[in-house]
Scaffold this active site. Structure first.
Site, PDB file in Angstrom:
ATOM      1  CG  HIS A 206      -0.209   0.354   2.497  1.00 27.19           C
ATOM      2  ND1 HIS A 206       0.492  -0.592   3.191  1.00 27.19           N
ATOM      3  CD2 HIS A 206      -0.066   1.516   3.171  1.00 27.19           C
ATOM      4  CE1 HIS A 206       1.032  -0.029   4.249  1.00 27.19           C
ATOM      5  NE2 HIS A 206       0.717   1.252   4.272  1.00 27.19           N
TER       6      HIS A 206
HETATM    7  C1  UD1 Z   1      -1.765   5.464   6.078  1.00 28.18           C
HETATM    8  C2  UD1 Z   1      -0.446   5.926   6.672  1.00 28.18           C
HETATM    9  C3  UD1 Z   1       0.579   4.817   6.497  1.00 28.18           C
HETATM   10  C4  UD1 Z   1       0.080   3.526   7.091  1.00 28.18           C
HETATM   11  C5  UD1 Z   1      -1.259   3.170   6.471  1.00 28.18           C
HETATM   12  C6  UD1 Z   1      -1.827   1.918   7.055  1.00 28.18           C
HETATM   13  C7  UD1 Z   1       0.029   8.346   6.562  1.00 28.18           C
HETATM   14  C8  UD1 Z   1       0.814   9.388   5.858  1.00 28.18           C
HETATM   15  N1  UD1 Z   1       0.061   7.114   5.988  1.00 28.18           N
HETATM   16  O1  UD1 Z   1      -1.563   5.283   4.680  1.00 28.18           O
HETATM   17  O2  UD1 Z   1       1.761   5.185   7.156  1.00 28.18           O
HETATM   18  O3  UD1 Z   1       1.009   2.492   6.838  1.00 28.18           O
HETATM   19  O4  UD1 Z   1      -2.164   4.259   6.691  1.00 28.18           O
HETATM   20  O5  UD1 Z   1      -2.933   1.489   6.350  1.00 28.18           O
HETATM   21  O6  UD1 Z   1      -0.583   8.639   7.563  1.00 28.18           O
HETATM   22  N2  UD1 Z   1      -8.999   5.016   1.998  1.00 28.18           N
HETATM   23  C9  UD1 Z   1     -10.255   4.447   1.960  1.00 28.18           C
HETATM   24  N3  UD1 Z   1     -10.791   4.069   3.151  1.00 28.18           N
HETATM   25  C10 UD1 Z   1     -10.168   4.234   4.338  1.00 28.18           C
HETATM   26  C11 UD1 Z   1      -8.886   4.830   4.349  1.00 28.18           C
HETATM   27  C12 UD1 Z   1      -8.323   5.194   3.167  1.00 28.18           C
HETATM   28  O7  UD1 Z   1     -10.855   4.264   0.926  1.00 28.18           O
HETATM   29  O8  UD1 Z   1     -10.724   3.855   5.378  1.00 28.18           O
HETATM   30  C13 UD1 Z   1      -8.387   5.415   0.717  1.00 28.18           C
HETATM   31  C14 UD1 Z   1      -8.597   6.854   0.418  1.00 28.18           C
HETATM   32  O9  UD1 Z   1      -8.932   7.015  -0.912  1.00 28.18           O
HETATM   33  C15 UD1 Z   1      -7.244   7.485   0.644  1.00 28.18           C
HETATM   34  C16 UD1 Z   1      -6.298   6.341   0.467  1.00 28.18           C
HETATM   35  O10 UD1 Z   1      -7.014   5.152   0.787  1.00 28.18           O
HETATM   36  O11 UD1 Z   1      -6.981   8.510  -0.238  1.00 28.18           O
HETATM   37  C17 UD1 Z   1      -5.114   6.470   1.343  1.00 28.18           C
HETATM   38  O12 UD1 Z   1      -5.466   6.701   2.714  1.00 28.18           O
HETATM   39  P1  UD1 Z   1      -4.526   7.586   3.664  1.00 28.18           P
HETATM   40  O13 UD1 Z   1      -5.074   7.612   5.024  1.00 28.18           O
HETATM   41  O14 UD1 Z   1      -4.249   8.866   3.008  1.00 28.18           O
HETATM   42  O15 UD1 Z   1      -3.158   6.843   3.680  1.00 28.18           O
HETATM   43  P2  UD1 Z   1      -2.788   5.302   3.655  1.00 28.18           P
HETATM   44  O16 UD1 Z   1      -2.262   4.967   2.312  1.00 28.18           O
HETATM   45  O17 UD1 Z   1      -3.895   4.450   4.208  1.00 28.18           O
END
Ligand code: UD1
Length: 364
Positions: A206
């Site tokens: 991821h």
């Molecule tokens: C975040 C953390 C990362 C951690 C990971 C664990 C930061 C900078 N990154 O990354 O260190 O390893 O979480 O999973 O804080 N999304 C959904 N549903 C959700 C959450 C996210 O659809 O419940 C999608 C959204 O479109 C979002 C993307 O996933 O844009 C990324 O989510 P985000 O929280 O920005 O970062 P992660 O890649 O999950």
């Protein structure tokens, strides 16, 4: 009564606060009031609520519902909402865990209000400032009064950065606390406990640097497809990765790569504990595989968790197809790297954290 706010925002945070909350409830319920703030950085049922249910964490006292956006917007929204909570609750201490945006945002707010900050998993460094998590780790550590360190490299890094010995506490790994606790109560009679009959590998992926860059992602998938032709791969797909997969078409994901939804903690543990090999770019899984002695190929160029390489079962495979395949070949010839469990990864990190705090605040 000591008033502590515990912050959690993203999936790995829930796993890390669970043993701290359990220890407070068990040993300090009369002395410590714990308040849970869930920032809502992760919000899908599979990424959030299921972990509260699965790990039996009490319902958050505050849910900030910030959701996904750019780093600046997400961090700023957490800060705005968290400041209000701090002003209302006036806690003695804010505990933040890990390295996500919620970690740094809440540490910054608390410190500027003159509230003490404790960072659980302090001192880890990849020395790669292109990773948002590395920035979050460094800034959080600068702000923290209590630096709870999970492996020895953390002590060295923090000392190099000028942190006083009195702030650094080597306590072990709270993620390992949860792992042992959940392993002991894993229900193997559950009909869902049935595992694939043949040897298999488990994959998680991821990191923005691996999945947001189409060329890089294609290259990784190419290597994985070759591995999967010999060893079926089970792949619970993170929402970020699913979006990328959908945007780019199937990318040649083969029948032998079994795409799964994000799994609840116990379902995922039940699966990977029997894998012959784990391939991942996650931080936590590098540590968990080392703890259970399962060979792990990390699909990154560096790691902030060197104990998993120096002592554990982890190998840095890189992110090129040739690097990943070379690491896989060496797994095949050697039968996988053997390792030992790093110091203090014994299931008692949360107890040590609470002992430090109890002594400091004289609540014993
Ligand atoms: C975040 C953390 C990362 C951690 C990971 C664990 C930061 C900078 N990154 O990354 O260190 O390893 O979480 O999973 O804080 N999304 C959904 N549903 C959700 C959450 C996210 O659809 O419940 C999608 C959204 O479109 C979002 C993307 O996933 O844009 C990324 O989510 P985000 O929280 O920005 O970062 P992660 O890649 O999950």
């Amino acid at each position: 009564m000591l008033k502590i706010i515990l912050v959690a925002g993203a999936r790995p945070n829930f796993i890390k606060i669970a043993p701290i909350l359990r220890t407070i409830d068990r040993d300090y319920s009369i002395k410590i009031q714990s308040i849970i703030v869930h920032t809502g950085q992760h919000y899908d049922y599979e990424m959030s609520q299921t972990f509260f249910d699965n790990l039996e964490i009490k319902h958050p006292d505050y849910y900030l519902g910030v959701g996904s956006s750019s780093h600046a917007v997400q961090t700023a929204q957490i800060m705005l909402a968290f400041e209000e909570i701090c002003l209302k609750e006036r806690p003695d201490l804010v505990i933040v865990v890990g390295d996500v945006n919620s970690t740094v945002a809440c540490a910054l707010v608390a410190k500027k209000l003159g509230i003490r900050v404790a960072h659980v998993e302090a001192g880890l460094r990849s020395h790669d400032l292109t990773m948002p998590e590395e920035i979050n780790r460094m800034v959080t550590d600068v702000l923290s009064d209590f630096l709870f360190v999970s492996e020895r490299s953390g002590i060295i890094n923090l000392k190099k950065e000028g942190k006083p010995d009195s702030a650094i506490h080597f306590v072990g790994n709270v993620m390992v606390d949860t792992l042992y606790f959940e392993l002991a109560r894993l229900d193997m009679t559950d009909p869902k406990a049935q595992q694939p009959a043949e040897p298999f590998a488990v994959l998680t992926l991821h990191r923005p640097s691996n999945v947001d860059d189409e060329e890089k992602f294609r290259e990784i998938i190419r290597a994985l497809a070759i591995i999967a032709a010999e060893l079926p791969i089970y792949f619970p797909v993170h929402p970020r990765t699913r979006q990328r997969l959908e945007a780019m078409g199937s990318l040649g994901v083969t029948n032998n790569i079994h795409l799964l939804p994000p799994l609840p903690y116990q379902a995922f543990l039940r699966l990977w504990k029997d894998a012959v090999l784990v391939l991942t770019d996650s931080g936590g899984l590098q540590e968990e595989t080392t703890t259970l002695g399962i060979p792990c190929l990390t699909l990154r160029e560096n790691t902030e968790r060197p104990a998993t390489i120096e002592e554990g079962t982890n190998i840095l495979a890189g992110t090129t197809a040739s690097g990943i395949l070379a690491a896989y070949e060496s797994f095949k010839t050697s039968g996988g790297k053997r390792g030992r469990i790093p110091e203090l990864w014994d299931g008692k990190a949360a107890e040590r954290i609470l002992t430090v705090l109890a002594e400091h605040y004289a609540i014993r």
